[in-house]
Design a protein around this motif. Structure first.
Motif, PDB file in Angstrom:
ATOM      1  N   GLN A  26       0.908  -1.194   0.019  1.00 17.12           N
ATOM      2  CA  GLN A  26      -0.102   0.044  -0.063  1.00 17.12           C
ATOM      3  C   GLN A  26       0.929   1.333   0.174  1.00 17.12           C
ATOM      4  OE1 GLN A  26      -3.557  -0.910  -0.563  1.00 17.12           O
ATOM      5  NE2 GLN A  26      -2.324  -2.622  -0.403  1.00 17.12           N
ATOM      6  N   PHE A  27       2.037   1.194   0.687  1.00 15.00           N
ATOM      7  CA  PHE A  27       2.781   2.384   0.936  1.00 15.00           C
ATOM      8  C   PHE A  27       3.559   2.664  -0.467  1.00 15.00           C
ATOM      9  CE2 PHE A  27       2.449   2.145   5.734  1.00 15.00           C
ATOM     10  CZ  PHE A  27       2.199   3.388   5.773  1.00 15.00           C
ATOM     11  N   ALA A  28       3.869   1.572  -0.913  1.00 19.75           N
ATOM     12  CA  ALA A  28       4.492   1.751  -2.109  1.00 19.75           C
ATOM     13  C   ALA A  28       3.603   2.251  -3.355  1.00 19.75           C
ATOM     14  CB  ALA A  28       5.191   0.154  -2.772  1.00 19.75           C
ATOM     15  N   ARG A  35      10.570   3.539   1.027  1.00 18.96           N
ATOM     16  CA  ARG A  35      10.714   3.246   2.334  1.00 18.96           C
ATOM     17  C   ARG A  35       9.469   2.420   2.802  1.00 18.96           C
ATOM     18  NH1 ARG A  35      10.742   9.207   4.509  1.00 18.96           N
ATOM     19  NH2 ARG A  35       8.924   9.229   2.653  1.00 18.96           N
ATOM     20  N   ALA A  36       8.815   1.951   1.836  1.00 17.43           N
ATOM     21  CA  ALA A  36       7.479   1.026   1.942  1.00 17.43           C
ATOM     22  C   ALA A  36       7.459   0.110   3.249  1.00 17.43           C
ATOM     23  CB  ALA A  36       6.739   0.475   0.873  1.00 17.43           C
ATOM     24  N   HIS A  37       8.490  -0.498   3.437  1.00 18.11           N
ATOM     25  CA  HIS A  37       8.667  -1.622   4.501  1.00 18.11           C
ATOM     26  C   HIS A  37       9.006  -0.771   5.843  1.00 18.11           C
ATOM     27  CE1 HIS A  37      10.796  -4.302   7.082  1.00 18.11           C
ATOM     28  NE2 HIS A  37       9.932  -5.190   6.644  1.00 18.11           N
ATOM     29  N   GLU A  38       9.668   0.258   5.756  1.00 17.84           N
ATOM     30  CA  GLU A  38       9.983   1.287   7.055  1.00 17.84           C
ATOM     31  C   GLU A  38       8.389   1.524   7.636  1.00 17.84           C
ATOM     32  OE1 GLU A  38      11.645   5.496   8.467  1.00 17.84           O
ATOM     33  OE2 GLU A  38      12.287   4.427   6.542  1.00 17.84           O
ATOM     34  N   LEU A  39       8.013   2.214   6.706  1.00 19.15           N
ATOM     35  CA  LEU A  39       6.530   2.792   6.771  1.00 19.15           C
ATOM     36  C   LEU A  39       5.730   1.634   7.434  1.00 19.15           C
ATOM     37  CD1 LEU A  39       6.252   5.379   4.099  1.00 19.15           C
ATOM     38  CD2 LEU A  39       6.814   5.968   6.424  1.00 19.15           C
ATOM     39  N   ALA A  40       5.614   0.668   6.755  1.00 22.72           N
ATOM     40  CA  ALA A  40       4.719  -0.558   7.228  1.00 22.72           C
ATOM     41  C   ALA A  40       5.004  -0.971   8.877  1.00 22.72           C
ATOM     42  CB  ALA A  40       4.859  -1.779   6.220  1.00 22.72           C
ATOM     43  N   HIS A  72      -4.584  10.979  10.376  1.00 20.00           N
ATOM     44  CA  HIS A  72      -4.011  12.307  10.047  1.00 20.00           C
ATOM     45  C   HIS A  72      -2.664  11.929   9.265  1.00 20.00           C
ATOM     46  CE1 HIS A  72      -3.319  16.376   9.667  1.00 20.00           C
ATOM     47  NE2 HIS A  72      -2.249  16.308  10.251  1.00 20.00           N
ATOM     48  N   TRP A  73      -1.992  11.099   9.998  1.00 19.81           N
ATOM     49  CA  TRP A  73      -0.435  10.926   9.367  1.00 19.81           C
ATOM     50  C   TRP A  73      -0.889  10.082   7.994  1.00 19.81           C
ATOM     51  CZ3 TRP A  73       1.890   5.925   9.420  1.00 19.81           C
ATOM     52  CH2 TRP A  73       3.319   5.831   8.881  1.00 19.81           C
ATOM     53  N   LEU A  74      -1.666   9.256   7.776  1.00 20.37           N
ATOM     54  CA  LEU A  74      -1.891   8.454   6.628  1.00 20.37           C
ATOM     55  C   LEU A  74      -2.214   9.284   5.460  1.00 20.37           C
ATOM     56  CD1 LEU A  74      -3.224   5.244   8.116  1.00 20.37           C
ATOM     57  CD2 LEU A  74      -0.941   5.366   7.263  1.00 20.37           C
ATOM     58  N   ASP A  75      -3.230  10.276   6.058  1.00 22.28           N
ATOM     59  CA  ASP A  75      -3.856  11.422   4.782  1.00 22.28           C
ATOM     60  C   ASP A  75      -2.631  11.891   4.453  1.00 22.28           C
ATOM     61  OD1 ASP A  75      -6.318  10.128   5.247  1.00 22.28           O
ATOM     62  OD2 ASP A  75      -7.000  11.807   6.781  1.00 22.28           O
ATOM     63  N   GLN A  76      -1.878  12.417   5.372  1.00 21.18           N
ATOM     64  CA  GLN A  76      -0.764  13.341   4.716  1.00 21.18           C
ATOM     65  C   GLN A  76       0.190  12.663   3.905  1.00 21.18           C
ATOM     66  OE1 GLN A  76       0.691  14.365   8.885  1.00 21.18           O
ATOM     67  NE2 GLN A  76       0.468  16.765   8.161  1.00 21.18           N
ATOM     68  N   LEU A  77       0.582  11.487   4.068  1.00 17.31           N
ATOM     69  CA  LEU A  77       1.097  10.316   3.312  1.00 17.31           C
ATOM     70  C   LEU A  77       0.200  10.508   1.997  1.00 17.31           C
ATOM     71  CD1 LEU A  77       2.512   8.011   5.484  1.00 17.31           C
ATOM     72  CD2 LEU A  77       4.093   9.670   4.657  1.00 17.31           C
ATOM     73  N   ALA A  78      -0.923  10.084   2.240  1.00 19.84           N
ATOM     74  CA  ALA A  78      -1.656  10.011   0.832  1.00 19.84           C
ATOM     75  C   ALA A  78      -1.591  11.394  -0.102  1.00 19.84           C
ATOM     76  CB  ALA A  78      -3.105   9.506   0.992  1.00 19.84           C
ATOM     77  N   ASP A  79      -1.622  12.518   0.746  1.00 23.11           N
ATOM     78  CA  ASP A  79      -1.588  13.630  -0.009  1.00 23.11           C
ATOM     79  C   ASP A  79      -0.094  13.822  -0.700  1.00 23.11           C
ATOM     80  OD1 ASP A  79      -4.219  13.919   0.233  1.00 23.11           O
ATOM     81  OD2 ASP A  79      -4.004  15.225   2.000  1.00 23.11           O
ATOM     82  N   GLN A  81       2.526  14.525   1.473  1.00 22.80           N
ATOM     83  CA  GLN A  81       3.405  15.080   2.163  1.00 22.80           C
ATOM     84  C   GLN A  81       4.494  14.351   2.785  1.00 22.80           C
ATOM     85  OE1 GLN A  81       0.836  17.528   4.793  1.00 22.80           O
ATOM     86  NE2 GLN A  81      -0.764  17.759   3.421  1.00 22.80           N
ATOM     87  N   ASP A  82       5.624  14.118   2.073  1.00 28.57           N
ATOM     88  CA  ASP A  82       6.580  13.365   2.432  1.00 28.57           C
ATOM     89  C   ASP A  82       7.353  13.695   3.818  1.00 28.57           C
ATOM     90  OD1 ASP A  82       8.625  11.455   2.388  1.00 28.57           O
ATOM     91  OD2 ASP A  82       9.467  12.052   0.494  1.00 28.57           O
ATOM     92  N   ASP A  83       7.419  15.100   4.250  1.00 28.72           N
ATOM     93  CA  ASP A  83       8.230  15.350   5.439  1.00 28.72           C
ATOM     94  C   ASP A  83       7.323  14.838   6.810  1.00 28.72           C
ATOM     95  OD1 ASP A  83       5.732  16.970   4.716  1.00 28.72           O
ATOM     96  OD2 ASP A  83       6.253  18.531   5.894  1.00 28.72           O
ATOM     97  N   CYS A  84       6.179  14.324   6.568  1.00 25.51           N
ATOM     98  CA  CYS A  84       5.784  13.772   7.677  1.00 25.51           C
ATOM     99  C   CYS A  84       6.090  12.393   7.875  1.00 25.51           C
ATOM    100  CB  CYS A  84       4.043  13.845   7.786  1.00 25.51           C
ATOM    101  SG  CYS A  84       3.508  12.683   6.647  1.00 25.51           S
ATOM    102  N   ALA A  85       6.651  11.557   7.011  1.00 23.05           N
ATOM    103  CA  ALA A  85       7.107  10.359   6.986  1.00 23.05           C
ATOM    104  C   ALA A  85       8.391  10.081   7.772  1.00 23.05           C
ATOM    105  CB  ALA A  85       7.187   9.636   5.524  1.00 23.05           C
TER     106      ALA A  85
END
Length: 85
Positions: A26-28, A35-40, A72-79, A81-85
């Motif tokens: 999903q992150f990919a 960074r998909a594995h790290e975020l997962a 909220h964090w996931l919404d930011q990533l979906a938008d 907003q890489d800086d929140c990761a």
């Protein structure tokens, strides 16, 4: 999760690995392939920690607040907003 039962350990490990792989995919797909594995792993760790703390303290309000924060964090990533990761 079967701390003393080897058979249950394997089952629990498999469940986590399947969920981890799905989250990584999903992150990919969101554009975070590098960074998909790290975020997962981060999402899984936060979810598990939130669950343990909410259960330990019998605090449903904490669970709701942390769910909103993660959403909220996931919404930011979906938008994007890489800086929140």
């Amino acid at each position: 999760l079967g701390k003393d039962q080897v058979a249950l350990q394997g089952l629990a490990e498999n469940l986590f690995k399947v969920f981890e792989a799905w989250l990584s995919d999903q992150f990919a797909e969101l554009g975070y392939a590098g960074r998909a594995h790290e975020l997962a792993m981060r999402l899984m760790a936060q979810g598990q920690g939130i669950s343990v703390m909410a259960h330990t303290h019998h605090d449903a309000a904490f669970l709701r607040r942390e769910k909103a924060r993660l959403s909220h964090w996931l919404d930011q990533l979906a938008d994007g907003q890489d800086d929140c990761a």
